[in-house]
Design a protein around this motif. Sequence first.
Motif, PDB file in Angstrom:
ATOM      1  N   HIS A 119       0.810  -1.219   0.000  1.00 25.73           N
ATOM      2  CA  HIS A 119       0.000   0.000   0.000  1.00 25.73           C
ATOM      3  C   HIS A 119       0.845   1.272   0.000  1.00 25.73           C
ATOM      4  O   HIS A 119       0.519   2.236  -0.697  1.00 25.73           O
ATOM      5  N   PHE A 120       1.932   1.298   0.782  1.00 25.38           N
ATOM      6  CA  PHE A 120       2.765   2.499   0.821  1.00 25.38           C
ATOM      7  C   PHE A 120       3.376   2.777  -0.546  1.00 25.38           C
ATOM      8  O   PHE A 120       3.470   3.927  -0.966  1.00 25.38           O
ATOM      9  N   ALA A 121       3.805   1.735  -1.248  1.00 19.85           N
ATOM     10  CA  ALA A 121       4.374   1.920  -2.592  1.00 19.85           C
ATOM     11  C   ALA A 121       3.332   2.512  -3.533  1.00 19.85           C
ATOM     12  O   ALA A 121       3.641   3.407  -4.340  1.00 19.85           O
ATOM     13  N   LEU A 122       2.108   2.040  -3.440  1.00 23.42           N
ATOM     14  CA  LEU A 122       1.042   2.559  -4.299  1.00 23.42           C
ATOM     15  C   LEU A 122       0.696   4.002  -3.955  1.00 23.42           C
ATOM     16  O   LEU A 122       0.512   4.840  -4.852  1.00 23.42           O
ATOM     17  N   ILE A 123       0.619   4.292  -2.674  1.00 23.71           N
ATOM     18  CA  ILE A 123       0.267   5.650  -2.239  1.00 23.71           C
ATOM     19  C   ILE A 123       1.372   6.631  -2.598  1.00 23.71           C
ATOM     20  O   ILE A 123       1.101   7.742  -3.065  1.00 23.71           O
ATOM     21  N   GLU A 124       2.610   6.233  -2.387  1.00 24.93           N
ATOM     22  CA  GLU A 124       3.745   7.108  -2.694  1.00 24.93           C
ATOM     23  C   GLU A 124       3.709   7.605  -4.140  1.00 24.93           C
ATOM     24  O   GLU A 124       4.030   8.758  -4.418  1.00 24.93           O
ATOM     25  N   LYS A 125       3.267   6.757  -5.049  1.00 27.10           N
ATOM     26  CA  LYS A 125       3.195   7.132  -6.469  1.00 27.10           C
ATOM     27  C   LYS A 125       2.159   8.220  -6.736  1.00 27.10           C
ATOM     28  O   LYS A 125       2.175   8.854  -7.787  1.00 27.10           O
ATOM     29  N   GLN A 126       1.244   8.417  -5.808  1.00 23.57           N
ATOM     30  CA  GLN A 126       0.159   9.373  -6.020  1.00 23.57           C
ATOM     31  C   GLN A 126       0.475  10.773  -5.516  1.00 23.57           C
ATOM     32  O   GLN A 126      -0.320  11.688  -5.692  1.00 23.57           O
ATOM     33  N   PHE A 161      10.415   3.858   3.113  1.00 24.03           N
ATOM     34  CA  PHE A 161       9.517   4.834   2.494  1.00 24.03           C
ATOM     35  C   PHE A 161       9.821   6.247   3.004  1.00 24.03           C
ATOM     36  O   PHE A 161       8.959   6.921   3.572  1.00 24.03           O
ATOM     37  N   PRO A 162      11.045   6.721   2.775  1.00 26.61           N
ATOM     38  CA  PRO A 162      11.404   8.057   3.271  1.00 26.61           C
ATOM     39  C   PRO A 162      10.569   9.174   2.645  1.00 26.61           C
ATOM     40  O   PRO A 162      10.334  10.201   3.276  1.00 26.61           O
ATOM     41  N   THR A 163      10.096   8.952   1.430  1.00 27.91           N
ATOM     42  CA  THR A 163       9.265   9.973   0.777  1.00 27.91           C
ATOM     43  C   THR A 163       7.974  10.178   1.553  1.00 27.91           C
ATOM     44  O   THR A 163       7.523  11.316   1.731  1.00 27.91           O
TER      45      THR A 163
END
Length: 189
Positions: A119-126, A161-163
């Motif tokens: 989920h974090f990878a998907l959210i980060e892209k947004q 997920f530093p971003t």
Amino acid sequence: KAESIRQVFAYVGVAYDDVRIPQDKWPALKPRTPFGQLPLLEVDGETIAQSVTILRFLGKQFRLGGRTPLEIAKLNMVVDQITDFLEDIKTYMAVVIGMAKGDKDTLFNEVFLPNRDKHFALIEKQISGEFILGHITWADIHLANTLESLACKIPNVYRGFPTLKEYVYRVQSTPGIKAHIAARPDAPF
């Protein structure tokens, strides 16, 4: 769930009555609420339930939403994704907050970590630039508050997920929200 709502009010600098219901008073109030749950927002004698509905309403009222139907959809999409994440980790979180018994370490490795990574990878892209739409919205405030609430309970929640960690810091460093966080009462809800 009410904290994101409080942070929207803090961000826009609008005063509100923050009524917190003591646990012993809740059973009498519960049947008189639209869905038997909190938070609620009262506006002009009308009661609005469901935290994300309240956030969408405030986003529109305070112009903290999308400007086009596609932008509005993008905000809803990100908020729905964080809601899916919370649903996917609820067995782990129930153990973390003491509402269920279970092996916390096993659930962390088998439930939390794979779902966080997905989920974090998907959210980060947004996240476009500093915020989801490039300017702060109700969805940014809600997403940052939700992630930081997890970080308070789960060490190293942002590992890898530093971003997202920087994003949460950026949202919660805005003057109104930062002041609210510094002054809010230490309460479970």
